[in-house]
Design an enzyme around this catalytic site. Structure first.
Site, short mmCIF file in Angstrom:
data_model
loop_
_atom_site.label_atom_id
_atom_site.label_comp_id
_atom_site.label_asym_id
_atom_site.label_seq_id
_atom_site.Cartn_x
_atom_site.Cartn_y
_atom_site.Cartn_z
N ARG A 1 -6.40 5.74 -7.44
CA ARG A 1 -6.20 7.45 -7.13
C ARG A 1 -6.10 7.88 -8.71
O ARG A 1 -6.87 9.16 -8.74
CB ARG A 1 -5.02 7.93 -6.54
CG ARG A 1 -4.90 7.42 -5.07
CD ARG A 1 -3.21 7.19 -4.40
NE ARG A 1 -2.86 8.74 -4.44
CZ ARG A 1 -1.57 8.68 -4.16
NH1 ARG A 1 -0.47 7.83 -3.99
NH2 ARG A 1 -1.12 10.15 -4.21
N THR B 1 -1.72 5.56 2.47
CA THR B 1 -3.04 4.40 2.24
C THR B 1 -3.16 3.50 3.44
O THR B 1 -2.07 2.86 3.94
CB THR B 1 -3.30 3.53 1.04
OG1 THR B 1 -3.40 4.55 -0.12
CG2 THR B 1 -4.32 2.69 0.79
N LEU C 1 0.95 -1.15 -0.07
CA LEU C 1 -0.14 0.04 -0.12
C LEU C 1 0.86 1.09 0.05
O LEU C 1 2.08 1.34 0.64
CB LEU C 1 -0.94 -0.03 1.28
CG LEU C 1 -1.96 -1.06 1.55
CD1 LEU C 1 -2.68 -0.91 2.64
CD2 LEU C 1 -2.78 -1.09 0.02
N ASP C 2 0.38 2.56 -0.77
CA ASP C 2 1.10 3.57 -0.58
C ASP C 2 1.15 3.83 0.90
O ASP C 2 0.46 3.51 1.74
CB ASP C 2 0.32 4.74 -1.29
CG ASP C 2 0.40 4.27 -2.73
OD1 ASP C 2 1.07 3.69 -3.47
OD2 ASP C 2 -0.76 4.88 -3.43
N LYS C 3 2.24 4.93 1.25
CA LYS C 3 2.55 5.47 2.54
C LYS C 3 1.32 5.65 3.21
O LYS C 3 0.97 5.47 4.33
CB LYS C 3 3.38 6.27 2.70
CG LYS C 3 3.90 7.16 3.91
CD LYS C 3 5.07 8.07 3.91
CE LYS C 3 4.59 9.30 3.22
NZ LYS C 3 3.94 9.98 3.81
#
Length: 298
Positions: A239, A141, A137-139
């Protein structure tokens, strides 16, 4: 011999006679894994005796595969950070990652990663493993990250990802009133040539499909809550796709979202479902919205 992880099978009458090499292929043990076993401290046994892949197996033979111990990267440091563990067995960890924590360390944020926290947890509990993230996951998220405790488990789950048998659901808050109750975005995604980070919808990008369902609309603050499922797993897919239809995520300043209500992209990996490759049972897990999104939900 210092064995890390091992697994046993008894040869069935429908499998026999069969070469050990062919049985291992059926069990999804790759050539790379066999090379690793042969040269890095693993071993193959048939009925308790060390064997080679050329061994002919008969009904009732017991095959024991011992994988070599794993070597942790010198660049990956363990850190004593809290972990919200949702599920654990000898093969997997499922963790509810908070927003603001990168999955792996980077040049820009070398400390405080989920990987570092997991390595400390392994060290503390005597688990001789390194970090194998099945998904990232993105930082900023939040939500479910599935981690394999050994290479074979990671390989099996990678196969499930290719077969699209791992299901994930996300909740996002997006600007505006999303039209209709549900929809599908089928738009290829590629790099933005003007950025090393940003992605964009472009004709020559990779095929990317996102399904969404509108959960509700907050008229006062003008945002919609949506639940999303991905058919593909491109970087920043949700996104980019939601921004492409005029509904960027709240807090996502990279793709046109405002930070007036929340200071990070309002995206949460809420649910996962997968078939456990060793027990063949269906595992279904969910985690609640983090506090910052929960406050907006009210």
């Amino acid at each position: 011999m210092n064995k890390f992880f091992s697994i046993k099978w008894e040869v069935s009458d429908t499998e026999a006679p069969i070469l050990l090499r062919d049985l291992l292929k059926q069990k999804q043990i790759s050539k790379a894994a066999l090379t690793d076993i042969k040269f890095h401290g693993g071993a193959l046994f048939v009925n308790g005796e060390e064997s080679t892949v050329r061994k002919m197996l008969q009904k009732g033979d017991v095959v024991h595969v011992c994988f070599p111990p794993e070597v942790r990267s010198d660049s990956m440091e363990a850190e004593d950070l809290s972990l919200d563990i949702v599920y654990e067995d000898e093969h997997f960890l499922v963790i509810n990652k908070p927003p603001g924590m990168p999955t792996i360390p980077s040049l820009y944020q070398p400390k405080g990663s989920l990987a570092a926290a997991v390595l400390f947890y392994y060290k503390k509990n005597g688990i001789p493993a390194t970090f194998h993230a099945v998904n990232r996951l993105d930082k900023d998220t939040s939500g479910i990250v599935l981690v394999a405790k050994h290479r074979f488990a990671h390989s099996l789950m990678s196969n499930q990802q290719k077969d699209k048998t791992i299901k994930r659901e996300y909740v996002a808050f997006v600007h505006g009133n999303v039209c209709g109750d549900k929809g599908t975005i089928n738009s290829p995604i590629g790099r933005n040539p003007e950025s090393i980070i940003e992605r964009m919808v472009r004709e020559d990008g990779q095929p990317s499909i996102t399904h969404y369902v509108k959960l509700n609309y907050n008229e006062k603050c003008d945002f919609s809550a949506v639940r999303l499922q991905l058919e593909t797993g491109r970087t920043h897919q949700i996104r980019v796709h939601m921004a492409s239809i005029g509904h960027p995520l709240l807090g996502d300043d990279l793709y046109g979202g405002s930070e007036s209500l929340i200071k990070r992209q309002a995206l949460h990996s809420e649910k996962t479902m997968f078939i456990h490759p060793f027990t063949e049972q269906v595992v279904q897990l969910s985690v609640p919205l983090p506090l910052d999104m929960k406050m907006l939900w009210k």
